[in-house]
Design an enzyme around this catalytic site. Structure first.
Site, PDB file in Angstrom:
ATOM      1  N   ASN A  62       9.592   4.836  -4.573  1.00 20.21           N
ATOM      2  CA  ASN A  62       9.200   5.414  -3.283  1.00 20.21           C
ATOM      3  C   ASN A  62      10.203   6.471  -2.825  1.00 20.21           C
ATOM      4  OD1 ASN A  62      10.961   3.181  -2.852  1.00 20.21           O
ATOM      5  ND2 ASN A  62      10.294   2.956  -0.738  1.00 20.21           N
ATOM      6  N   GLU A  75       4.112   3.565  -6.395  1.00 21.24           N
ATOM      7  CA  GLU A  75       2.973   3.509  -7.316  1.00 21.24           C
ATOM      8  C   GLU A  75       2.343   4.885  -7.478  1.00 21.24           C
ATOM      9  OE1 GLU A  75       3.703   1.699  -4.698  1.00 21.24           O
ATOM     10  OE2 GLU A  75       2.561  -0.142  -4.591  1.00 21.24           O
TER      11      GLU A  75
HETATM   12  N1  THU Z   1       5.851   1.370  -0.276  1.00 26.96           N
HETATM   13  C1  THU Z   1       5.610   1.584  -1.597  1.00 26.96           C
HETATM   14  O1  THU Z   1       6.362   2.292  -2.285  1.00 26.96           O
HETATM   15  N2  THU Z   1       4.506   1.008  -2.140  1.00 26.96           N
HETATM   16  C2  THU Z   1       3.603   0.277  -1.442  1.00 26.96           C
HETATM   17  O2  THU Z   1       2.559  -0.099  -1.986  1.00 26.96           O
HETATM   18  C3  THU Z   1       3.857  -0.080  -0.054  1.00 26.96           C
HETATM   19  C4  THU Z   1       5.018   0.555   0.573  1.00 26.96           C
HETATM   20  C5  THU Z   1       7.011   2.017   0.329  1.00 26.96           C
HETATM   21  C6  THU Z   1       6.666   3.071   1.326  1.00 26.96           C
HETATM   22  C7  THU Z   1       7.917   3.105   2.155  1.00 26.96           C
HETATM   23  O3  THU Z   1       8.841   3.957   1.518  1.00 26.96           O
HETATM   24  C8  THU Z   1       8.439   1.687   2.099  1.00 26.96           C
HETATM   25  O4  THU Z   1       7.789   1.066   1.010  1.00 26.96           O
HETATM   26  C9  THU Z   1       8.192   0.876   3.347  1.00 26.96           C
HETATM   27  O5  THU Z   1       6.879   0.923   3.722  1.00 26.96           O
END
Ligand code: THU
Length: 160
Positions: A62, A75
């Protein structure tokens, strides 16, 4: 009128060793990918890895932004990188790991709805099931296809 029940079958593992070696490899890649997480705002670090039909594994993590909507989930980072780098090669397995402050949560890291829709797109384009592994240190879930985590998928092919 009738009531209809939807059943979802999935596998729960209590350790990585219970999984087959190919799945272990993609989970380990997702754990490695978490190191690339940039999440100074939420401090929730997510790693993802996608295995392609030819065995290639593409990682993502992320990426957050001061202007929140400009960030992207792990993802989608992984899937978009795979789609952009290896166009047309079907995606077969996606693994997700996550935890605060670069830890790994005990419970499975479940993907957001937006990422599920993107998974559905690549599954449809690849014309084969995309399995999804949600890792947790105490339990890990594996779903055989995106339909299992996004029932009644919308895809543009439904409209033709
Ligand atoms: N996040 C992801 O990378 N994947 C997900 O499916 C849900 C949330 C990240 C987004 C953000 O950077 C952090 O987790 C908190 O929401």
């Amino acid at each position: 009128m009738k009531n209809v029940t939807l059943n979802i079958d999935f596998t729960e593992y209590s350790s990585l060793e219970e999984m087959d070696s190919q799945d272990q490899e993609v989970v380990k890649a997702a754990i490695e990918a978490q190191k690339g997480s940039y999440a100074p705002y939420s401090t929730f670090n997510v790693g993802a890895a996608v295995r392609l039909e030819d065995g290639t594994i593409v990682k993502g993590a992320n990426q957050e932004n001061a202007a929140y909507p400009s960030g992207l989930c792990a993802e989608r980072t992984a899937m978009f990188a795979a789609g952009a780098t290896y166009p047309g090669v079907p995606m077969t397995t996606l693994a997700i790991v996550g935890g605060f402050d670069f830890s790994l949560a005990e419970t499975p890291c479940t993907p957001c709805g937006g990422c599920r829709q993107v998974m559905a797109e690549y599954q449809t384009a690849g014309k084969r099931p995309l399995s999804v592994i949600m890792y947790g240190t105490k339990k890990t879930w594996k779903f055989g296809k995106v339909d299992d985590i996004l029932p009644f998928i919308f895809d543009s092919f439904n409209e033709k």
